[in-house]
Design a protein around this motif. Structure first.
Motif, mmCIF file in Angstrom:
data_model
loop_
_atom_site.group_PDB
_atom_site.id
_atom_site.type_symbol
_atom_site.label_atom_id
_atom_site.label_comp_id
_atom_site.label_asym_id
_atom_site.label_seq_id
_atom_site.Cartn_x
_atom_site.Cartn_y
_atom_site.Cartn_z
ATOM 1 N N GLY A 219 0.779 -1.230 0.000
ATOM 2 C CA GLY A 219 0.000 0.000 0.000
ATOM 3 C C GLY A 219 0.808 1.276 0.000
ATOM 4 N N ASP A 221 2.203 4.351 -1.528
ATOM 5 C CA ASP A 221 1.941 5.147 -2.732
ATOM 6 C C ASP A 221 3.262 5.680 -3.289
ATOM 7 O OD1 ASP A 221 1.298 7.536 -4.403
ATOM 8 O OD2 ASP A 221 -0.751 7.051 -3.795
ATOM 9 N N TYR A 223 3.721 8.012 -5.729
ATOM 10 C CA TYR A 223 3.647 9.287 -6.434
ATOM 11 C C TYR A 223 3.931 10.464 -5.494
ATOM 12 C CZ TYR A 223 1.630 6.300 -9.957
ATOM 13 O OH TYR A 223 1.438 5.287 -10.858
ATOM 14 N N LYS A 225 2.513 13.325 -5.123
ATOM 15 C CA LYS A 225 1.262 13.600 -4.425
ATOM 16 C C LYS A 225 0.456 12.313 -4.405
ATOM 17 C CE LYS A 225 1.003 18.477 -5.782
ATOM 18 N NZ LYS A 225 0.193 19.517 -6.494
ATOM 19 N N LYS A 226 0.116 11.872 -3.236
ATOM 20 C CA LYS A 226 -0.549 10.588 -3.105
ATOM 21 C C LYS A 226 -1.770 10.496 -4.010
ATOM 22 C CE LYS A 226 0.865 9.409 1.608
ATOM 23 N NZ LYS A 226 0.398 9.053 2.967
ATOM 24 N N GLY A 227 -1.815 9.398 -4.779
ATOM 25 C CA GLY A 227 -2.948 9.137 -5.655
ATOM 26 C C GLY A 227 -2.967 9.940 -6.933
ATOM 27 N N ASP A 228 -1.962 10.788 -7.153
ATOM 28 C CA ASP A 228 -1.942 11.657 -8.331
ATOM 29 C C ASP A 228 -0.793 11.244 -9.255
ATOM 30 O OD1 ASP A 228 -1.978 13.649 -10.220
ATOM 31 O OD2 ASP A 228 -1.637 15.306 -8.812
ATOM 32 N N LYS A 229 -1.105 10.461 -10.270
ATOM 33 C CA LYS A 229 -0.072 9.993 -11.193
ATOM 34 C C LYS A 229 0.597 11.145 -11.922
ATOM 35 C CE LYS A 229 -2.130 5.440 -12.043
ATOM 36 N NZ LYS A 229 -2.648 4.502 -13.066
ATOM 37 N N ARG A 287 6.533 6.806 4.213
ATOM 38 C CA ARG A 287 5.252 6.185 3.879
ATOM 39 C C ARG A 287 5.252 4.698 4.213
ATOM 40 N NH1 ARG A 287 3.579 9.003 -1.969
ATOM 41 N NH2 ARG A 287 3.798 11.171 -1.253
ATOM 42 N N ASP A 435 -1.100 -2.888 -8.881
ATOM 43 C CA ASP A 435 -2.028 -2.304 -7.922
ATOM 44 C C ASP A 435 -1.722 -0.840 -7.628
ATOM 45 O OD1 ASP A 435 -3.438 -4.757 -7.538
ATOM 46 O OD2 ASP A 435 -1.823 -5.441 -6.208
ATOM 47 N N GLY A 436 -0.664 -0.331 -8.256
ATOM 48 C CA GLY A 436 -0.307 1.069 -8.061
ATOM 49 C C GLY A 436 0.555 1.346 -6.858
ATOM 50 N N PHE A 437 1.226 0.309 -6.318
ATOM 51 C CA PHE A 437 2.060 0.469 -5.133
ATOM 52 C C PHE A 437 3.548 0.325 -5.492
ATOM 53 C CE2 PHE A 437 -1.766 -1.728 -3.091
ATOM 54 C CZ PHE A 437 -2.424 -0.515 -2.900
#
Length: 683
Positions: A219, A221, A223, A225-229, A287, A435-437
């Motif tokens: 989990g 992140d 990026y 900015k978290k969640g902002d690709k 993180r 999963d984007g992690f």
């Protein structure tokens, strides 16, 4: 150290006879030696000592200011696996270490050598050897990377240094971690990981399916900015996919600095904030803590006088993943920049762990108890002068050591030493998974029995060079090199190279044509170990983990704290062998077995089995902590009690997303062994 003018005088008297007898002569204005060793690493010093013992002249050219490479650069917790595989000058070094720390109670009475030591002690031994053997050393001299090698046909005649010095030799040994002399001599080499298909391997190339050890928490992140690709990736995470499973790439396993720290305040130096500190470089670390990491992200192993050899551990640690790809073939400016970046990285890492309020308080308190030693690496303020170059160039000769050699499916007929450590690769890359992690990839830990290293793997192909030895950047695949690349083995191969070089001079032959029978006879006379006769992992007692039910976590996947021994002495055992604590260092060793459960496995009850080999010398009170859905269970495990099957059932537990089993040695009353942990669905 022998006076240089005395050496020149001796050579001036000797050269006419050499020309008369052999036709060999020095290039005009060049200094001439029987053997020239480029690189004052542990392997380079061992080679030079052997040349002198065989009555020939030798020069060590060291680009830096220190002798011993990583052995004197902070790696005081010797990596080797089975220490009985080490003989010759290499073992003499560890015997000298034992003699240095010879006070009663400091070393086991039955052990002839000692394998943990302070960096300055290691270098002092190498310096003494150089002095006692009359070995000349040129320090702070590097090869000219444009015109550094002169050859006549396939033979090196001389090498040129940046200072303009020209050195002539009859035989040359490249004992550096980078392999510059080898490359300039026109010898084939490889950088990065080969595809599994190249040498019929399974542990080479991209290894996402094995990416379990030293892993980021789930989990994290990646990026800015978290969640902002669109904000871009954080430093240390690369864009794009990891590559096809098992495919080759040019990526190189991570480098770091081994940290010699102490908790003795009187001997500590302060940890200062680096001048160009960038907190974003450590955002992934922070993180990772916020995602649930609670452990101290390093692996300090105790050295004498309350010092450590500290290595990488867990998902974000001292390994500077992905920042070294340009190092192996880089020019000096490129390498210097990578060195400086790695040093700043680890200094900033330690400062962050001590000071950033997002680091758990317990972790901050731990790191604030430790600091660099005042009496180690004095010139560089307690930080090592030697970056851990785990792998750079690897020669491609007529025999490439590979996974099949390490696992005994192929056995060479011309051994010049033994490898004995795990097939070991540190992480190679950090990328974004599906999963984007943020995840790490490349870590491999697979045990081996001691195995032979081929003579042909330390000499080039005959059509490329006929008077060069390469005992450090030897001919091996990425995963085989991960096993061979240990400092004791480099000393073994350095000695064997020097022996063969002297025999080639006497026989007036190419290095590829040295009479192996004569070489073997001399190596054995000098107490090298060329054949393994002890227990091996190829045993009928081995249990195939793939045939076990449920979820199996093997020792290779466990997170290790402290230095565990390996054994195959008592069976049956799962896979390639089991671990033991040697009945020492009580409370300083532990193993953490983790299993990430798939959605369909979560919320179910499992029988937890711990595999082991019972014996009357085992502990009766091994602490085992099991983290489950409802909290943590503490179990005392009796390993002395005989069982019908090679495991004990520790209880039934329900797990959510992850199962964690921790085996410790705290307060135990005998040997602690550990093999594998199995989760079997309860009926």
């Amino acid at each position: 150290m022998l006076n240089r003018s005395a050496i020149r005088l001796s050579l001036s008297l000797l050269l006419p006879s050499l020309v008369l007898l052999t036709g060999w002569s020095a290039a005009s204005g060049a200094e001439a030696y029987d053997v020239v060793v480029y690189g004052g690493t542990s392997g380079g010093v061992a080679a030079a000592v052997q040349v002198r013992r065989m009555g020939k002249t030798v020069l060590i050219i060291e680009p830096g200011k220190h002798l011993g490479g990583l052995t004197s650069g902070g790696l005081g917790a010797t990596d080797i696996g089975n220490k009985a595989a080490i003989g010759g000058i290499s073992r003499e070094f560890y015997q000298a270490i034992r003699k240095h720390y010879s006070a009663p109670g400091k070393t086991p009475a039955a052990e002839d050598a000692m394998w943990t030591f302070e960096p300055h002690v290691a270098e002092a031994i190498y310096r003494r050897w150089v002095e006692e053997n009359g070995i000349e050393v040129l320090e702070q001299e590097r090869l000219d990377l444009k015109n550094g090698v002169k050859k006549e046909g396939k033979k090196i005649t001389s090498i040129r240094l940046e200072s303009g010095k020209e050195i002539t030799g009859r035989q040359f040994i490249d004992a550096t971690y980078e392999g510059d002399l080898m490359a300039l001599a026109g010898v084939s080499y490889h950088v990065g990981r080969e595809a599994n298909s190249v040498y019929n391997e399974t542990l080479n190339g991209v290894q996402t399916k094995n990416a379990r050890s030293h892993q980021m928490m789930r989990g994290v992140d990646p990026y800015v900015k978290k969640g902002d690709k669109s904000s871009g990736l954080l430093p240390g995470v690369h864009a794009g996919p990891p590559g096809e499973e098992g495919s080759g790439d040019k990526r190189v396993q991570a480098y770091n600095f081994r940290l010699c720290f102490t908790d003795v305040k009187e001997n500590q130096l302060p940890v200062e904030k680096p001048a160009k500190y960038d907190e974003a470089r450590y955002e992934l670390l922070l993180r990772n803590f916020e995602a649930g990491e609670t452990r101290n992200p390093w692996n300090p192993i105790g050295m004498p006088n309350r010092k450590t050899d500290t290595n990488n551990n867990f998902g974000f640690s001292t390994d500077n993943i992905g920042m070294n790809y340009d190092y192996p073939e880089g020019d000096y400016a490129t390498r210097d920049a990578i060195f400086a970046e790695h040093l700043a990285y680890v200094q900033g890492l330690v400062w962050t762990l001590r000071n950033n309020q997002r680091v758990p308080e317990k972790v901050r308190a731990h790191f604030n108890a430790w600091g660099p030693c005042k009496d180690e690496f004095v010139e560089t303020k307690g930080w090592s002068h030697q970056m851990y170059v785990r792998e750079a160039r690897r020669m491609i000769s007529s025999y490439v050591m590979n996974q099949n050699d390490c696992q005994g499916r192929r056995i060479c007929q011309d051994p010049v030493g033994l490898g004995a450590y795990n097939m070991d690769s540190h992480n190679v890359q950090r990328y974004v998974n599906k999963d984007g992690f943020a995840v790490n990839e490349g870590d491999i830990q697979v045990g081996v029995s001691p195995y032979a290293v081929s003579y042909l793997s330390i000499v080039p192909k005959a059509e490329e060079c006929t008077n060069l030895f390469v005992p450090v950047c030897l001919s091996a695949s990425h995963i085989a090199y991960g096993s061979i690349r240990m400092e004791p083995v480099f000393m073994v191969l350095g000695q064997s190279s020097a022996t063969a070089a002297c025999l080639a001079i006497d026989a007036k032959c190419n290095v590829q044509d040295v009479d192996f029978a004569k070489l073997k006879e001399r190596l054995l006379a000098d107490k090298q170990v060329l054949e393994w006769t002890g227990p091996t992992r190829k045993s009928a007692d081995s249990i195939d983990p793939a045939k076990l039910d449920g979820i199996v976590i093997e020792n290779e996947q466990a997170e290790k704290r402290g230095e565990w021994g390996e054994s195959v002495s008592v069976g049956p055992f799962v896979g390639s062998g089991y671990l033991h604590d040697g009945n020492e260092a009580k409370g300083k060793l532990s193993l953490t077995y983790r299993a990430k459960l798939k959605p369909e496995q979560q919320g179910k009850t499992y029988v937890v089995r711990a595999y082991f080999t019972p014996n009357q010398n085992r502990a009766t009170n091994v602490p085992v902590a099991i983290e489950h859905q409802d909290g943590k269970a503490e179990v005392k495990w009796n390993q002395r009690k005989a069982v019908e099957k090679p495991f004990s059932e520790l209880g039934k537990f329900t797990f959510a997303e992850e199962a964690v089993v921790v085996i410790s040695t705290e307060g135990t009353d005998g040997y602690v062994v550990a093999d594998a942990v199995q989760l079997v669905p309860a009926e």
